[in-house]
Motif scaffolding. Sequence first.
Motif, PDB file in Angstrom:
ATOM      1  N   THR A 117      35.205  36.450  42.287  1.00 43.70           N
ATOM      2  CA  THR A 117      36.711  36.847  42.473  1.00 43.70           C
ATOM      3  C   THR A 117      37.385  35.628  43.047  1.00 43.70           C
ATOM      4  O   THR A 117      38.409  35.927  43.613  1.00 43.70           O
ATOM      5  CB  THR A 117      36.923  38.130  43.284  1.00 43.70           C
TER       6      THR A 117
ATOM      7  N   SER B  64      40.402  33.325  39.222  1.00 46.16           N
ATOM      8  CA  SER B  64      40.687  33.763  37.979  1.00 46.16           C
ATOM      9  C   SER B  64      41.525  33.037  37.001  1.00 46.16           C
ATOM     10  O   SER B  64      42.114  32.132  37.389  1.00 46.16           O
ATOM     11  CB  SER B  64      41.368  35.287  38.179  1.00 46.16           C
TER      12      SER B  64
ATOM     13  N   LEU C 173      44.674  33.339  35.004  1.00 42.45           N
ATOM     14  CA  LEU C 173      45.978  34.114  35.229  1.00 42.45           C
ATOM     15  C   LEU C 173      46.669  33.647  33.901  1.00 42.45           C
ATOM     16  O   LEU C 173      47.088  32.738  33.637  1.00 42.45           O
ATOM     17  CB  LEU C 173      47.000  33.765  36.262  1.00 42.45           C
TER      18      LEU C 173
ATOM     19  N   ASN D 223      38.505  45.099  36.269  1.00 37.62           N
ATOM     20  CA  ASN D 223      38.390  44.700  37.767  1.00 37.62           C
ATOM     21  C   ASN D 223      39.352  45.342  38.439  1.00 37.62           C
ATOM     22  O   ASN D 223      39.057  46.039  39.601  1.00 37.62           O
ATOM     23  CB  ASN D 223      38.166  43.112  37.988  1.00 37.62           C
TER      24      ASN D 223
ATOM     25  N   TYR E 123      50.507  43.905  36.985  1.00 31.54           N
ATOM     26  CA  TYR E 123      49.424  43.172  37.216  1.00 31.54           C
ATOM     27  C   TYR E 123      48.070  43.806  36.920  1.00 31.54           C
ATOM     28  O   TYR E 123      48.169  44.858  37.297  1.00 31.54           O
ATOM     29  CB  TYR E 123      49.497  42.457  38.582  1.00 31.54           C
TER      30      TYR E 123
ATOM     31  N   GLN F 214      43.408  43.198  36.347  1.00 30.74           N
ATOM     32  CA  GLN F 214      42.255  42.344  36.007  1.00 30.74           C
ATOM     33  C   GLN F 214      41.229  42.757  35.194  1.00 30.74           C
ATOM     34  O   GLN F 214      40.697  43.892  35.495  1.00 30.74           O
ATOM     35  CB  GLN F 214      41.810  41.674  37.329  1.00 30.74           C
TER      36      GLN F 214
ATOM     37  N   MET G 293      36.651  36.036  35.145  1.00 25.12           N
ATOM     38  CA  MET G 293      37.862  37.041  35.754  1.00 25.12           C
ATOM     39  C   MET G 293      39.103  36.478  35.019  1.00 25.12           C
ATOM     40  O   MET G 293      39.381  35.395  35.399  1.00 25.12           O
ATOM     41  CB  MET G 293      37.949  37.295  37.349  1.00 25.12           C
ATOM     42  N   TRP G 294      39.853  37.201  34.316  1.00 29.01           N
ATOM     43  CA  TRP G 294      40.848  37.210  33.908  1.00 29.01           C
ATOM     44  C   TRP G 294      42.029  38.029  34.529  1.00 29.01           C
ATOM     45  O   TRP G 294      41.940  39.159  34.704  1.00 29.01           O
ATOM     46  CB  TRP G 294      41.018  37.539  32.158  1.00 29.01           C
ATOM     47  N   ALA G 295      43.315  37.512  35.069  1.00 26.53           N
ATOM     48  CA  ALA G 295      43.982  38.313  35.578  1.00 26.53           C
ATOM     49  C   ALA G 295      45.455  38.111  34.573  1.00 26.53           C
ATOM     50  O   ALA G 295      45.731  37.215  34.041  1.00 26.53           O
ATOM     51  CB  ALA G 295      44.574  37.619  37.088  1.00 26.53           C
TER      52      ALA G 295
END
Length: 149
Positions: free
Chosen positions: A80, A83, A85, A109, A121, A123, A131-133
Amino acid sequence: MSTSLATYISLPGQTAEAFEHWHEVFGGRLNLLRYGDVPMEGMPFEPDPQAVAHVTLSLPGGELAGGDATDSKDYPIRDTAYSLLYTVESPEAARDLIGKLISGGGSENMPFENAPWGGWYGQAFDRFGVMWAFSVDAGESGESGEAAG
């Protein structure tokens, strides 16, 4: 050539699979080059010809680039501390992309909801541990109130 900034990621032995998956999820233009496709003269190492030398995925608003890690070190991917974004135009578009990542073997997440700073927002981790936000600006969403799940 104009100035630009791209995110570059190396996934040990999984770069082609990851970028092909991201291409399925996000669309865009994929350009993948394997070491077997380029002249090997003058290379300081002898890579697997099937390993990814360089790949780009051009998306609206940016570009991802990468290649296979060529050493034998075990690099942590799932974390984490970073990420990717991706700001999209609507909550529906973000939910769709998150759903594709999860159905492709990923996991949520942080639920995609109204953000305290306005907008939306959330994740998700993809199946590779990245990790994709996802973000939608307050004025862009066209939605208000509680997040729909």
